[in-house]
Scaffold this motif. Structure first.
Motif, short mmCIF file in Angstrom:
data_model
loop_
_atom_site.label_atom_id
_atom_site.label_comp_id
_atom_site.label_asym_id
_atom_site.label_seq_id
_atom_site.Cartn_x
_atom_site.Cartn_y
_atom_site.Cartn_z
N LEU A 154 140.44 70.76 28.23
CA LEU A 154 139.55 71.91 28.24
C LEU A 154 138.32 71.55 27.41
CD1 LEU A 154 139.32 75.01 29.03
CD2 LEU A 154 140.06 75.45 26.69
N VAL A 155 137.16 71.49 28.04
CA VAL A 155 135.91 71.15 27.36
C VAL A 155 135.16 72.44 27.06
CG1 VAL A 155 133.72 69.90 27.54
CG2 VAL A 155 135.81 68.91 28.53
N VAL A 156 134.88 72.68 25.78
CA VAL A 156 134.24 73.91 25.34
C VAL A 156 132.82 73.59 24.87
CG1 VAL A 156 134.38 75.90 23.80
CG2 VAL A 156 136.49 74.76 24.56
N GLY A 157 131.83 74.27 25.44
CA GLY A 157 130.46 74.09 24.98
C GLY A 157 129.49 73.88 26.13
N GLY A 158 128.25 74.32 25.91
CA GLY A 158 127.25 74.24 26.97
C GLY A 158 126.07 73.36 26.65
N GLY A 159 126.21 72.42 25.70
CA GLY A 159 125.11 71.54 25.33
C GLY A 159 125.16 70.22 26.06
N ILE A 160 124.21 69.34 25.71
CA ILE A 160 124.10 68.04 26.38
C ILE A 160 125.35 67.20 26.15
CG2 ILE A 160 122.82 65.87 26.38
CD1 ILE A 160 120.29 67.48 25.80
N SER A 161 125.87 67.18 24.91
CA SER A 161 127.07 66.38 24.62
C SER A 161 128.26 66.88 25.41
CB SER A 161 127.38 66.42 23.12
OG SER A 161 126.36 65.78 22.38
N ALA A 162 128.41 68.20 25.51
CA ALA A 162 129.53 68.77 26.26
C ALA A 162 129.51 68.31 27.71
CB ALA A 162 129.50 70.30 26.18
N VAL A 163 128.34 68.36 28.33
CA VAL A 163 128.24 67.99 29.74
C VAL A 163 128.47 66.49 29.92
CG1 VAL A 163 126.69 67.91 31.72
CG2 VAL A 163 126.73 69.93 30.27
N GLN A 164 127.95 65.69 29.01
CA GLN A 164 128.16 64.25 29.11
C GLN A 164 129.63 63.89 28.98
OE1 GLN A 164 126.42 61.80 26.05
NE2 GLN A 164 127.32 59.94 26.91
N LEU A 165 130.32 64.47 28.00
CA LEU A 165 131.72 64.15 27.81
C LEU A 165 132.59 64.73 28.92
CD1 LEU A 165 132.14 64.43 23.93
CD2 LEU A 165 131.31 62.55 25.35
N LEU A 166 132.23 65.92 29.39
CA LEU A 166 132.93 66.50 30.54
C LEU A 166 132.87 65.55 31.73
CD1 LEU A 166 134.20 68.98 32.05
CD2 LEU A 166 131.85 69.70 32.53
N ASP A 167 131.71 65.01 31.98
CA ASP A 167 131.53 64.07 33.10
C ASP A 167 132.40 62.83 32.91
OD1 ASP A 167 130.43 62.84 35.40
OD2 ASP A 167 128.94 61.82 34.16
N GLU A 168 132.36 62.26 31.71
CA GLU A 168 133.15 61.05 31.44
C GLU A 168 134.65 61.30 31.62
OE1 GLU A 168 132.47 59.22 27.71
OE2 GLU A 168 130.29 59.05 27.98
N ILE A 169 135.13 62.36 31.01
CA ILE A 169 136.57 62.63 31.02
C ILE A 169 137.05 62.96 32.42
CG2 ILE A 169 138.37 64.17 30.13
CD1 ILE A 169 136.60 64.47 27.60
N SER A 170 136.19 63.63 33.20
CA SER A 170 136.60 64.04 34.55
C SER A 170 136.85 62.86 35.47
CB SER A 170 135.52 64.96 35.16
OG SER A 170 134.34 64.23 35.44
N HIS A 171 136.39 61.68 35.10
CA HIS A 171 136.64 60.49 35.91
C HIS A 171 138.05 59.95 35.71
CE1 HIS A 171 132.68 59.70 37.71
NE2 HIS A 171 132.16 60.09 36.57
N VAL A 172 138.72 60.37 34.63
CA VAL A 172 140.05 59.81 34.36
C VAL A 172 141.16 60.85 34.38
CG1 VAL A 172 139.06 57.95 32.98
CG2 VAL A 172 139.83 60.03 31.84
N THR A 173 140.80 62.15 34.36
CA THR A 173 141.84 63.17 34.32
C THR A 173 141.26 64.52 34.73
OG1 THR A 173 143.69 63.99 32.99
CG2 THR A 173 141.53 63.89 31.91
N ASP A 174 142.11 65.56 34.75
CA ASP A 174 141.68 66.90 35.13
C ASP A 174 140.99 67.60 33.95
OD1 ASP A 174 142.76 66.63 37.68
OD2 ASP A 174 144.73 67.36 37.02
N THR A 175 139.97 68.37 34.28
CA THR A 175 139.20 69.07 33.25
C THR A 175 138.95 70.52 33.65
OG1 THR A 175 137.09 68.38 34.24
CG2 THR A 175 137.99 66.98 32.48
N THR A 176 138.72 71.34 32.62
CA THR A 176 138.24 72.71 32.80
C THR A 176 137.10 72.89 31.82
OG1 THR A 176 140.42 73.56 33.45
CG2 THR A 176 138.80 75.17 32.66
N TRP A 177 136.01 73.52 32.26
CA TRP A 177 134.82 73.68 31.43
C TRP A 177 134.59 75.16 31.13
CZ3 TRP A 177 129.12 73.39 33.36
CH2 TRP A 177 128.24 73.34 32.25
N VAL A 178 134.43 75.51 29.85
CA VAL A 178 134.14 76.89 29.47
C VAL A 178 132.94 76.92 28.53
CG1 VAL A 178 136.54 77.65 29.71
CG2 VAL A 178 135.74 76.86 27.49
N THR A 179 132.13 77.97 28.67
CA THR A 179 130.97 78.17 27.80
C THR A 179 130.81 79.65 27.49
OG1 THR A 179 129.33 78.52 29.57
CG2 THR A 179 129.78 76.24 28.92
#
Length: 380
Positions: free
Chosen positions: A190-215
């Motif tokens: 679960l990736v929490v946050g709506g900034g540049i770092s959040a989106v970058q890490l969300l993108d990276e992690i989503s390539h290796v596993t399941d993610t959910t994004w909340v802001t």
């Protein structure tokens, strides 16, 4: 409680922190004729040059970082180019790690301009002693006539409190703790946050596993190129807040998220399907106000940082609302004590803003401490 130290050193100006803002301030102090060591020192707690950059995650390379801006008087790109291939990360793409390149640049910068950086120097507290500010470290007290504080935010990661956080059986970590997406393989993150770092890490992690994004708020993506006008408008909003004594907020929060090729690809993969913030944390996940639940293994808080100013607490700079009323040309000077400048705070939290703030702080502080005609001629 004050720290017991073995030596007291008199200086005109103490600069705390050797990141972008601190080095910029030190450079301009030298340009104004302030003598290093005898008249000013830079105190840095880190083991080596590089500010917070030396602690960034390995996937943050020069091809993915948002921007690395030049310090005054020395080109970052030229410095890195001159060091190739020694800075190469060894990856197949040949990308250069930001955590390697920027510290190298800062090291070269400190040496080129003879900046008097003491490290590791752990500043524990700053106390008012009448005509001097006592900057107390583990090894010495620097009795300074003026202070430029450039400690940034990296040491103060912020994680908001949500009910049930202490019951969560999975792993919780902050952006500051992130190292690699591979460590989350097989886990739902679960990736929490709506900034540049959040989106970058969300993108990276989503390539290796399941993610959910909340802001907390609906993310604002900007298709327009980021211009100097956008930057000035964002800085002006934050500057207005600190001049009124309000907590500064973030420059990035008003600029929007730039739509890069990576963002477009993540959107096409469905990674940017954003959800509103949950109401509470359960032992195995999170629960929304309507009762809907999501089982997750990891909560990654990309929820920003707060200004690292605890060592200034004895000076009682904060107002009733928690902010510090700032003044001066670029709002770096503390209104209640003109001997103190905060750079890398509020409108100068960005790397571009830090450069300009360093120059303004150096000029205004030297003028305040020595208003005579000889000094004034150098400052103008």
């Amino acid at each position: 409680m004050e720290v017991m130290t073995s030596e007291t050193v008199d200086v005109d100006i103490a600069v705390i922190g050797a990141g972008q803002a601190g080095l910029s301030s030190a450079y301009h102090l030298r340009r104004l004729g302030v003598e290093p060591e005898r008249s000013f020192v830079v105190l840095d707690h880190a083991p080596g040059p590089g500010g917070a950059w030396q602690f960034r995650w390995p996937s943050l390379t020069l091809s993915t970082v948002n921007a690395v801006h030049d310090l005054p008087g020395l080109s970052f790109a030229d410095t890195v180019a001159a060091a190739q291939p020694s800075l190469a990360s060894g990856s197949a793409s040949g990308s250069v790690l930001a955590s390697t390149a920027v510290p190298h640049y800062y090291r070269v910068y400190e040496e080129k301009f003879g900046l008097p950086v003491h490290r590791p120097a752990h500043v524990r507290v700053v106390c008012d002693r009448g005509d001097r500010l006592h900057v107390e470290t583990d090894d010495a007290v620097f009795a300074a006539r003026g202070l430029i504080n450039a400690t940034g935010t990296w040491e103060r990661p912020f994680i908001p409190h949500y009910p049930g956080a202490e019951t969560f059986l999975g792993r919780q970590l902050h952006t500051r703790d992130y190292r690699s997406a591979d460590e989350f393989a097989g886990a739902h993150v679960l990736v929490v946050g709506g900034g540049i770092s959040a989106v970058q890490l969300l993108d990276e992690i989503s390539h290796v596993t399941d993610t959910t994004w909340v802001t907390r708020r609906e993310p604002h993506f900007s298709e327009e190129p980021f211009t100097s006008d956008h930057g000035r408008a964002a800085v002006a909003l934050v500057e207005d807040r600190v001049r009124r004594g309000l907590p500064p907020g973030s420059v990035v929060s008003v600029t929007g998220l730039p739509v890069t090729p990576a963002i477009r690809a993540a959107r096409a993969r469905g990674v940017l399907d954003r959800h509103p913030m949950f109401r509470e944390i359960t032992p195995h996940g999170v629960r929304w106000p309507d009762g809907a639940e999501k089982a997750v293994d990891v909560i990654l808080w990309n929820t920003g940082f707060r200004s690292s100013l605890d060592h200034l607490a004895p000076l009682r700079l904060r107002g009733p609302g928690g902010g510090i009323t700032m003044t001066g040309r670029l709002a770096t000077q503390v209104s209640s004590d003109p001997r103190i400048h905060l750079v890398g705070y509020g409108p100068s939290a960005s790397t571009i803003g830090a450069n300009r703030a360093g120059q303004a702080a150096a000029r205004e502080l030297t003028r305040y401490l020595d208003p005579g005609p000889e000094r004034a001629a150098r400052v103008l």
